[in-house]
Design an enzyme around this catalytic site. Sequence first.
Site: not given
Ligand SMILES: Cc1cc2nc3c(=O)[nH]c(=O)nc-3n(C[C@H](O)[C@H](O)[C@H](O)COP(=O)(O)OP(=O)(O)OC[C@H]3O[C@@H](n4cnc5c(N)ncnc54)[C@H](O)[C@@H]3O)c2cc1C
Length: 399
Positions: A353, A378, A382
Amino acid sequence: MTIEMTFTEDQKALRDTVARFAKDEVTPVLDEMDEKEEFPQKTVARMKELGFFGVPIPEEYGGLGMGKVGYCIMLEELGKVDASHIAILAAHTSLGTSPLLYYGTEEQKQKYLAPAAKGERLMAFSLTEPGSGSDSGALVTEAKEEGDYYILNGSKIYVTNGKEADQIIIMASNDLSKGTHGGITAFLVEKGTKGLRVGRCEKKMGLHGTSTAELVLENCAVPKANVVGGVGKGFVVAMTALDVGRVSLGAGSLGGIQGAMNQALEYAKNRMQFDIPIVMHQAIQFKVADMAMHVLALESMVYQAAAFQDKMGYDPSKWSRSDRLKKSRDSAIIKCLASEWASKAVTDSLQIHGGIGYIRGTPIERAYRDARISEIFEGTNEIQRLIIAADMIERGWVQ
Ligand SMILES: Cc1cc2nc3c(=O)[nH]c(=O)nc-3n(C[C@H](O)[C@H](O)[C@H](O)COP(=O)(O)OP(=O)(O)OC[C@H]3O[C@@H](n4cnc5c(N)ncnc54)[C@H](O)[C@@H]3O)c2cc1C
């Protein structure tokens, strides 16, 4: 092994209904929904009327009985126009109703699943906490037994539909020393329960039609009868729901790629540069060809996985270990691939675009902002790769 993939007349009719609804009713509200960052009440009400909130739920529990295949058809079609409507339906269906469908008692199914499937009660699912995202076993919201109740205290975050939901599946710890193995319990908590309140609602990059809410639990008394799947079984309940969610997220992404591709083609056929439509440039064609390849691959993957889940049925006690492992592996693969291909599709479509793709209010600009979250929620990609690799290490590739 059956390898032919054909849709039944009922499935085709569902696809037509959703496609019509997406075009005639959803598309016109998207600009305002995105700009005002408002939950689309009117179209959600229509989705309830059309039975969209119970597509995969058996008819005996108030649904349309069209299984995961029907559910994916609906999400694919909606995904062609909007991701917020998908997220609302998926938080309700994959994550909200699945715990009840797979692990609820008959009484819970009648009392909570049936009204949810009929669209009378919106659902949400709450696992994440400030200190517990990928490491969901580290959650610290406590559930203390007291007579006929569990008393919940803690703070949950990022709950899709959290502001609007009538009933929420909330994961809390029945024993902080145990973690995922016996320490997490799923509770059905009704809106209006004393001690449950909606806290901060997040401002987000995309998915502006959805609420992403904090839930605060302060001495919230939940009847023991509302434990879903048994005390200490919450992690299994959550992962089963997420297996459904990850395939359905793949279906939404499959639709999203088609939406991005259609917009790119439409624009590129009409935009003239260097005296020819830009679609004549091979650099543009290669991007579209990649999108088409990903659509074909995902069509097979999503519907095969959905059909497999349908074949497994709704009674986890009857599932074999190898079927369980395949279900989790395949849903992780689909979630990961589909979300990354969808991110690539919206990036490439926006590039096709040119400058107008970066202007606020163009459909591809919204789709670009909406798509990114699928690599995160979900379970981040990773985490999906860790699930896939763990299975490869244990079993190698098994059909
Ligand atoms: C718009 C939105 C809607 C959502 N809806 C819901 C919902 O309805 N219900 C609900 O329960 N949750 C919900 N979530 C939460 C979402 O599932 C989490 O944000 C997600 O699982 C990641 O968790 P975190 O944000 O704590 O990231 P973290 O776990 O802190 O991870 C940060 C980074 O570290 C990486 N990382 C962590 N551990 C490891 C590992 N062992 N090896 C390699 N990399 C790793 C991750 O991949 C990521 O890149 C929602 C989030 C958003 C933003």
